[in-house]
Design a protein around this motif. Sequence first.
Motif: not given
Length: 422
Positions: A143-168
């Motif tokens: 569970x912890x391993x899945x959350x760590x990669x999910x919260x940090x690595x592009x492209x996951x649904x967590x990182x995509x909106x952040x990268x789209x908004x701020x990654x210009x």
Amino acid sequence: MDLLIAFVITLALITAVSLWYRISPFFTLVGGAILFGLLSGMTLDATLEGIVSGLGKVFASFGLIILCGAVIAILLQEQRQAEEIVSDIQRIVKNPPALAGFSGYLLAVPITCCVTAYVMLQPILDCLETDKLRRNVLLYLAAVGSIISYALIFPTPVVIPLFTAFGTGTSALVYNAVAIPLSLTVLAGAILFYRWARPEVSFAANPLQPGDIRQDSGYGIHWRAWAPFIAILVAIPVSFFLLGLSHVGIINFIMLVGAVTAIALAPNGIRATGLTKSAKHAGMIIFDICGAGALGYVIVKSGFTEGVLGQLIFLIPVILVPFILAAVIETAQGSRVVTAVITAEVLAGSAVVGAIHPIPLILLISAGSCIVSYVTDPYFWLVQRTTGDDINTVVKNYTLPIALAGIAILVVAIALEYLVFR
């Protein structure tokens, strides 16, 4: 009503409804959007228009990606190929806790859902270890391993909106060059945490050997099981160098390639039922995320960004604003994707974005999404049910290590901002 008070009331009611009724987050988030819009002085018509716009915006960003991830996950599950993948990893990673943590870490990204990755791994880990204490350590680490990669690595649904908004102006490859080593380091820290926190649980007496997971698998690599992931990796340079796609185009293209590969390799009898299950599974995830988009869009339309965030910058260091905002939203509704979507909506265009480099900014929000994984987090209750542990034990073995991971990410983000990007 003051926008900050309206925001606090809305988050408090979302939390209460989530705890009391355990209904789909889509309804609590859309209800929260209506409540916040009316409390902030927006008309009902303007609030509903904001909800519809937010729903459509998020669906356009995530719909295809999540559906493709669900197709890959369900078809793997239907053919028991997740077991083959874990068996292949087992030949390299001999240590059972490391095997569980890395398997969760690896599967969560291409499947685009950390919960789905855990659900796929749970029966496999149950077979790996019959002793309850050792089995539960493996489940917690998955569970912890899945959350760590999910919260940090592009492209996951967590990182995509952040990268789209701020990654210009920032390359996804450059971001992952930071995020992947950081996430692997945090994962190693989580594995060491369990050795420190659970000294009574030893795996030395029951080492795993290759072939334990699938006795009929032999010692070769299960290429059919890995094929969708290999196709995704191959599609990345093709989409970037040969096709010249944008970031949005690359994400959708590579996920389509992975899903088409999984569909093409699936047997006829499994293909049809797998696609039906995939659509149902993806629909539940997509609607919850769309609810977040509705709430985030209404918050932005109310003038929250210009008003409240401008005040917060004078009260707390600007570097902590994204982290605290994400932590508050995560506490209220429990979904990291929802937290990322709402936080991206609220911060976009604010002075915070101009004050912090995109990479530390994304890491700050990811860190905040990990701080409070407690009773509003559906993953918390899934882990509690599958381990059979009491709530205090789940807090110690699930909530606490994720919070420590969030603090570690926060420290790295601040260090990067002040020591590297300034």
